[in-house]
Design an enzyme around this catalytic site. Structure first.
Site, short mmCIF file in Angstrom:
data_model
loop_
_atom_site.label_atom_id
_atom_site.label_comp_id
_atom_site.label_asym_id
_atom_site.label_seq_id
_atom_site.Cartn_x
_atom_site.Cartn_y
_atom_site.Cartn_z
N HIS A 256 -24.21 -18.73 11.86
CA HIS A 256 -23.90 -17.24 12.31
C HIS A 256 -25.19 -16.67 12.28
O HIS A 256 -26.24 -16.92 11.27
CB HIS A 256 -23.09 -16.55 10.95
CG HIS A 256 -22.41 -15.53 11.48
ND1 HIS A 256 -23.11 -14.23 11.22
CD2 HIS A 256 -21.08 -15.11 11.95
CE1 HIS A 256 -22.24 -13.32 11.92
NE2 HIS A 256 -21.23 -13.64 12.11
N ASP A 307 -14.19 -18.30 13.15
CA ASP A 307 -13.75 -19.03 14.47
C ASP A 307 -13.20 -20.37 13.94
O ASP A 307 -12.24 -20.92 14.67
CB ASP A 307 -14.60 -19.16 15.47
CG ASP A 307 -14.66 -17.70 16.07
OD1 ASP A 307 -13.71 -16.94 16.30
OD2 ASP A 307 -15.78 -17.42 16.36
N1 ACO Z 1 -24.21 -26.27 15.67
C1 ACO Z 1 -25.32 -26.99 15.73
N2 ACO Z 1 -26.55 -26.38 15.62
C2 ACO Z 1 -26.47 -25.02 15.29
C3 ACO Z 1 -25.30 -24.37 15.32
C4 ACO Z 1 -24.28 -24.92 15.69
N3 ACO Z 1 -23.08 -24.23 15.65
N4 ACO Z 1 -25.77 -22.97 15.07
C5 ACO Z 1 -27.02 -22.91 14.97
N5 ACO Z 1 -27.66 -24.10 15.11
C6 ACO Z 1 -28.81 -24.35 15.09
C7 ACO Z 1 -29.65 -24.07 16.30
O1 ACO Z 1 -29.34 -25.40 17.15
C8 ACO Z 1 -30.92 -24.02 15.92
O2 ACO Z 1 -31.85 -25.01 15.61
P1 ACO Z 1 -33.23 -25.18 15.95
O3 ACO Z 1 -33.93 -23.98 15.35
O4 ACO Z 1 -33.49 -26.41 15.64
O5 ACO Z 1 -33.36 -24.92 17.68
C9 ACO Z 1 -30.83 -23.20 14.70
O6 ACO Z 1 -29.46 -23.55 14.15
C10 ACO Z 1 -30.62 -21.58 14.85
O7 ACO Z 1 -29.62 -21.16 15.86
P2 ACO Z 1 -29.38 -20.00 16.56
O8 ACO Z 1 -28.58 -20.52 17.86
O9 ACO Z 1 -30.91 -19.71 17.15
O10 ACO Z 1 -28.89 -18.89 15.91
P3 ACO Z 1 -28.52 -17.47 16.15
O11 ACO Z 1 -28.29 -16.60 15.08
O12 ACO Z 1 -29.31 -17.25 17.68
O13 ACO Z 1 -27.04 -17.85 16.91
C11 ACO Z 1 -24.62 -18.36 16.57
C12 ACO Z 1 -25.90 -17.71 16.00
C13 ACO Z 1 -24.71 -17.93 18.19
C14 ACO Z 1 -23.29 -17.84 15.69
C15 ACO Z 1 -24.95 -19.70 16.65
O14 ACO Z 1 -24.83 -20.33 15.44
C16 ACO Z 1 -23.97 -20.44 17.52
O15 ACO Z 1 -24.13 -20.62 18.64
N6 ACO Z 1 -22.86 -21.18 16.84
C17 ACO Z 1 -21.68 -21.93 17.55
C18 ACO Z 1 -21.03 -20.91 18.25
C19 ACO Z 1 -19.97 -20.06 17.48
O16 ACO Z 1 -19.38 -20.56 16.43
N7 ACO Z 1 -19.91 -18.63 17.43
C20 ACO Z 1 -19.01 -17.80 16.60
C21 ACO Z 1 -19.90 -17.17 15.83
S1 ACO Z 1 -19.00 -15.81 14.87
C22 ACO Z 1 -18.40 -14.72 16.09
O17 ACO Z 1 -19.05 -14.59 16.99
C23 ACO Z 1 -17.09 -14.16 15.66
#
Ligand code: ACO
Length: 370
Positions: A256, A307
């Protein structure tokens, strides 16, 4: 210029609707844990729109209004029947909600009172649209909403064509409370950006639905269920997840932008998933989900978001995964419209800047010479 990718940490507005401070989510100052345990979705929506929990007469009036507004225009139903049966349900919902504006003579009336009525109307009509889309996809006739039912009860009734059991109604109602608002999330921001041009509330909600559709936001709940289906068995969880992590693929339902120590909504959905599984005597989906959480939290330190467990909750309520994100919209429209009303109250167009990284000093060359 300092570029903050994804606007992380940028405070773009003030708001008195919901807050996330030290991992605690509140709506109008009420802890989400308190509301999830005690409040109905209708009370929650009233709270988001008007700033206080309703007194009995106010709640009764809201329920009456929601009932009175729940039917959708016949020409819209006729149009929905023409949508391709295999269309993405969020795309269909986005089109239908945009279409609603065409049948509301007050769509462009920008007075506060007219916009409050439209907020209640949208809240009443979106569940009817989602249920109708679901039935049309299955070649069935949409079912008209039943006066006197709550949003959760009516939605399940219109979906299934029979009186829903009260356990399912309660579970869905709590799910709606948990999803109702979430500060300046992507879809709410999209809605606020749209109406900050002084565009109408239907345009704002249509934009918000478009933003919610994506798998990094609301679309994640459907993606979680697709993953659970792909995994198929408890035994396959570990090899599947290890493979995904080795390929550096994201696991939907985890991580998140704001919560780094866990999403306070997830524990409620986890509990509901466990209880629904136990009641049905089949805990496979819950067990698989817990195992996935163990692996992801253990290996990546990432916690489930709202989710993750909603996927197994909705599936155990007998709801198809194509409807998970639309159900999110059924709930979040309360928050979107509360934010839209707030945006209109103290508006300034939202227009940030971009740092230009393209070519410079190009000279026009006639097309025949390129
Ligand atoms: N699975 C694996 N790795 C992850 C995940 C995940 N679900 N989420 C974050 N990471 C990792 C990223 O790969 C990144 O790693 P790195 O620094 O080695 O490249 C690090 O954690 C930071 O992640 P970002 O994507 O840059 O974080 P951001 O704050 O931009 O994104 C988000 C947040 C979009 C929710 C992200 O965690 C994600 O894509 N999660 C999966 C999709 C999801 O469940 N979305 C629902 C969110 S809740 C809602 O909107 C209702």
């Amino acid at each position: 210029m300092t570029v903050i990718k994804g606007l992380e940490g940028i405070v773009a507005t003030t708001s008195s609707i919901s807050s996330i401070v030290d991992g605690v989510l509140t709506y109008r100052g009420y802890d989400i844990d308190d509301l999830a345990e005690h409040a109905s979705f209708e009370e929650t929506a009233f709270l988001l729109w008007f700033g206080n929990l309703p007194a009995t007469a106010e709640l009764e009036k809201l329920k009456r209004d929601l009932s009175d507004f729940a039917a959708i225009p016949e020409p819209l139903i006729a149009q929905m029947k023409l949508y391709p049966k295999d269309a993405n349900t969020m795309a269909a919902l986005r089109s239908a909600v945009s279409g609603l504006a065409l049948y509301d003579e007050a769509a462009d009336d920008m007075s506060r009172s007219a916009n409050e009525i439209k907020a209640v109307k949208l809240q009443a009509q979106i569940p009817t649209i989602v249920a109708a889309l679901a039935r049309i996809r299955q070649g069935l006739e949409p079912i008209a909403p039943k006066p006197g039912f709550s949003i959760a009860e009516n939605f399940l009734y219109m979906l299934r064509g029979e009186q829903p059991d009260m356990v399912s109604v309660k579970a869905l109602d709590t799910g709606l409370v948990l999803h109702a608002d979430h500060e300046l999330n992507a879809s709410t921001f999209a809605g606020r950006v749209t109406v900050a041009t002084l565009s109408d509330i239907y345009s704002g909600v249509t934009s918000a639905i478009g933003a919610l559709k994506g798998p990094l936001h609301g679309g994640a709940n459907e993606a979680v269920m697709r993953m659970l289906e792909e995994i198929g068995s408890f035994e396959n969880v570990e090899p599947y997840i290890r493979g995904k992590l080795a390929r550096r693929e994201k696991i939907m339902g985890f991580g998140h932008r704001v919560y780094k120590n866990g999403d306070p909504r997830a524990k409620h959905l986890m509990k509901m998933s466990r209880e629904l599984g136990a009641m049905k005597g089949d805990t496979k989906l819950y067990d698989m989900s817990v195992k996935i959480e163990e692996l992801i939290t253990g290996q990546k330190g990432l916690k489930p978001n709202v989710d993750f467990y909603s996927a197994s909750v909705y599936t155990q309520l007998g709801i198809d995964r194509e409807l998970f994100t639309p159900i999110f919209a059924i709930s979040r429209v309360s928050g979107w419209t509360a934010h839209i009303l707030e945006q209109y109250e103290d508006n300034r167009i939202i227009r940030p800047r971009a740092e230009y990284t393209g070519l410079v000093e190009q000279k026009y060359v006639p097309v025949t010479e390129r």
